[in-house]
Scaffold this active site. Structure first.
Site, PDB file in Angstrom:
ATOM      1  CD  GLU A  47      -2.192   1.173   3.065  1.00 20.57           C
ATOM      2  OE1 GLU A  47      -1.553   0.614   3.993  1.00 20.57           O
ATOM      3  OE2 GLU A  47      -3.296   1.711   3.234  1.00 20.57           O
ATOM      4  CG  ASN A 113      -4.744   3.846   0.611  1.00 21.23           C
ATOM      5  OD1 ASN A 113      -4.063   3.248  -0.213  1.00 21.23           O
ATOM      6  ND2 ASN A 113      -4.507   3.796   1.907  1.00 21.23           N
ATOM      7  CE  LYS A 131      -6.967   1.219   4.080  1.00 19.40           C
ATOM      8  NZ  LYS A 131      -5.682   1.641   4.647  1.00 19.40           N
ATOM      9  CD  GLU A 150      -5.181   4.704   5.736  1.00 21.97           C
ATOM     10  OE1 GLU A 150      -5.783   4.529   4.682  1.00 21.97           O
ATOM     11  OE2 GLU A 150      -4.767   3.765   6.439  1.00 21.97           O
ATOM     12  CB  CYS A 196      -3.819  -1.696   4.758  1.00 20.94           C
ATOM     13  SG  CYS A 196      -2.997  -1.893   6.365  1.00 20.94           S
ATOM     14  CG  ASN A 221       2.048   1.264   4.719  1.00 23.37           C
ATOM     15  OD1 ASN A 221       3.221   1.587   4.861  1.00 23.37           O
ATOM     16  ND2 ASN A 221       1.442   1.254   3.555  1.00 23.37           N
TER      17      ASN A 221
HETATM   18  N1  CDV Z   1      -2.849   1.224   6.638  1.00 17.82           N
HETATM   19  C1  CDV Z   1      -3.790   0.678   7.425  1.00 17.82           C
HETATM   20  O1  CDV Z   1      -4.921   0.516   7.026  1.00 17.82           O
HETATM   21  N2  CDV Z   1      -3.385   0.318   8.673  1.00 17.82           N
HETATM   22  C2  CDV Z   1      -4.289  -0.245   9.626  1.00 17.82           C
HETATM   23  C3  CDV Z   1      -3.927   0.141  11.037  1.00 17.82           C
HETATM   24  C4  CDV Z   1      -3.931   1.620  11.202  1.00 17.82           C
HETATM   25  C5  CDV Z   1      -4.900  -0.487  12.015  1.00 17.82           C
HETATM   26  C6  CDV Z   1      -4.346  -1.758   9.540  1.00 17.82           C
HETATM   27  O2  CDV Z   1      -5.459  -2.284   9.535  1.00 17.82           O
HETATM   28  O3  CDV Z   1      -3.308  -2.412   9.554  1.00 17.82           O
END
Ligand code: CDV
Length: 348
Positions: A47, A113, A131, A150, A196, A221
Site C-alpha cells: 500500500e 488510497n 480502499k 487516513e 490494508c 502498512n
Molecule cells: N494502513 C492501514 O490501514 N493500517 C491499519 C492500522 C492503522 C490499524 C491496519 O489495519 O493495519
C-alpha cells in the site's frame, strides 16, 4: 488440470519522510528484478508503496501533503506518469504483472488510497481498486498526538470489490466464445484487490469469493501498535506489539483465504520509518486452505516467492465452502441493512 502461477510479494523496508521517489522506485525495481530471477509472473507491492506512509503526519504545508500523491487521470495514466514510470517500464520490459498501491489524486481533485493491477505483457492497467475501509482519524484526538490520519487524507473507495481476470498467467486458459459449456475454474486467473485495513473485514473478501476469486492481493502498512490506534491499551514492548499485530494480520489472511477458498498474497511496508515509526513485516503467500506457504523473514526489502496451483481452490469451492449449495443469503440481510451493532433489549 493444474493452473500453476509463480507469484511474489515484494516487501519494502523503511522509507523516510524525506526519501525521494527515485530512491524508493530504484529499490522496487531491484525487488522486481529479484522476483523475476526467481521466475515470478506476478509481483505484489505494498500500500502507498512509492513514499513513506504519510497519513501518520499532520501536515502544516498542504503542498507537502499533496506531494505524496500521484496524479491519475484514469486508464493507463499512472503507468505513464513520469514520477513512477520506470517501475511500470521495467514490468513491461520483463513481461511481468505488478500490483502496486499509491495515493491517487484524480483529475477532479479527489484523493483515494488506490492500487492498480498492471499487465506487463499488454502494457496496460487492467484493474483499479480504491480502499474501502479507511481507518483512523480526521483530526488528532488531542494537539500533538501522533496518530493514524487516513480519514483526513483519503475518501472512501468508490469502485466496490470488482474481481477481474488477469490474462496470460495461466497457459491455455479457456477464452470466451470457444463453445465450451463447462467453463468453471478453467479461464484466466480470477483476482481481487484489498488494501490494508480491508483485509480485517470479512465483508471485503466475500464479494470476491462470490465472483469465484482464486487470488486476493493485499498491500499493507501496519504499525506494531495497530491494535491500539483508537484507544491505547496498557503499554507493551515493541516486540510484543509487533507479535500481536502480526497475529491479527496472519489471522485475517489465513481465515479469509480459507473461507473463500482462494490464495492470497500480502505485501507490506515495514521497518522503522524515520527511526521511530514501526511497521510490521509478515508479507506472505497463503494457500486456499489457509496455510501460510511463504512468509517474509525480515523487516526489510525482501522478496517472498511461491509457485501456486490455483486448481487447489476447487477443493473448498466445491466442498466445505460450496456457496451455491450452502449459503443462505435470505438470512444475511442485517449485514447490509445495518452499520454499527445494536444489542438486543435489556432483560426485565
Ligand atoms: N494502513 C492501514 O490501514 N493500517 C491499519 C492500522 C492503522 C490499524 C491496519 O489495519 O493495519
Amino acid at each position: 488440470m493444474p493452473r500453476i502461477v509463480k507469484v511474489a510479494a515484494a516487501q519494502i523496508g523503511a522509507v523516510h519522510r524525506d526519501s525521494s521517489r527515485d530512491s524508493t522506485i530504484s529499490r522496487m525495481i531491484d525487488l522486481l528484478n529479484t522476483a523475476v530471477s526467481k521466475g515470478a509472473q506476478l509481483i505484489v507491492f505494498p500500500e502507498c508503496a512509492f513514499t513513506t506512509f504519510f497519513p501518520r503526519y499532520l501536515f502544516s504545508d498542504p503542498a507537502e501533503m499533496e506531494s505524496y500523491f500521484e496524479d491519475d487521470a484514469g486508464g493507463n495514466s499512472i503507468a505513464d506518469s513520469k514520477n513512477v514510470k520506470p517501475l511500470f517500464d521495467k514490468a513491461r520490459e520483463a513481461g511481468v504483472d505488478i500490483w502496486v498501491g499509491y495515493g491517487e489524486r484524480t483529475s477532479s481533485g479527489q484523493h483515494f488510497n488506490t492500487a492498480v493491477y498492471f499487465c506487463g505483457k499488454t502494457g496496460e492497467v487492467i484493474s483499479k481498486y480504491r480502499k474501502v475501509h479507511v481507518p483512523g482519524f480526521v483530526n488528532p484526538p488531542f494537539p500533538g498526538a501522533e496518530v493514524h490520519l487516513e480519514k483526513r487524507y483519503f475518501e472512501t473507495g468508490d469502485l466496490g470489490f470488482e474481481a477481474f481476470r488477469a490474462p496470460g498467467l495461466i497457459p491455455n486458459a479457456l477464452k470466451a466464445n470457444t463453445g465450451e459449456e463447462d467453463t468453471d475454474g478453467k479461464g484466466d486467473a480470477i483476482i481481487g484487490s484489498l488494501i490494508c485495513n480491508d483485509r480485517r473485514w470479512p465483508e471485503s473478501w466475500r464479494p470476491y469469493g462470490l465472483q469465484g476469486a482464486e487470488l486476493v492481493l493485499v498491500g499493507f502498512n501496519t504499525n506494531g501498535k495497530a491494535d491500539d490506534i483508537y484507544k491505547p491499551r496498557q503499554p507493551i514492548s515493541l516486540e510484543d506489539a509487533r507479535e500481536q499485530a502480526l497475529f491479527h494480520h496472519r489471522l485475517s489472511m489465513q481465515y479469509n483465504s480459507y473461507a473463500n477458498s482462494c490464495f492470497s498474497i500480502s505485501a507490506g511496508r515495514c521497518g522503522m520509518d524515520d527511526g521511530k515509526f514501526d511497521l510490521i513485516g509478515g508479507s506472505s503467500i497463503v494457500d486456499s486452505d489457509g496455510h501460510i506457504i511463504a512468509e517474509a523473514k525480515t523487516v526489510d526489502d525482501e522478496v517472498v516467492f511461491a509457485e501456486i496451483d490455483l486448481e487447489e481452490c476447487r477443493k473448498g469451492k466445491k466442498d466445505i465452502f460450496n456457496f451455491a449449495v450452502n449459503r443462505q443469503p435470505q438470512t444475511y440481510g442485517i449485514i447490509t441493512a445495518q452499520k454499527g451493532y445494536v444489542e438486543p433489549k435489556l432483560l426485565f
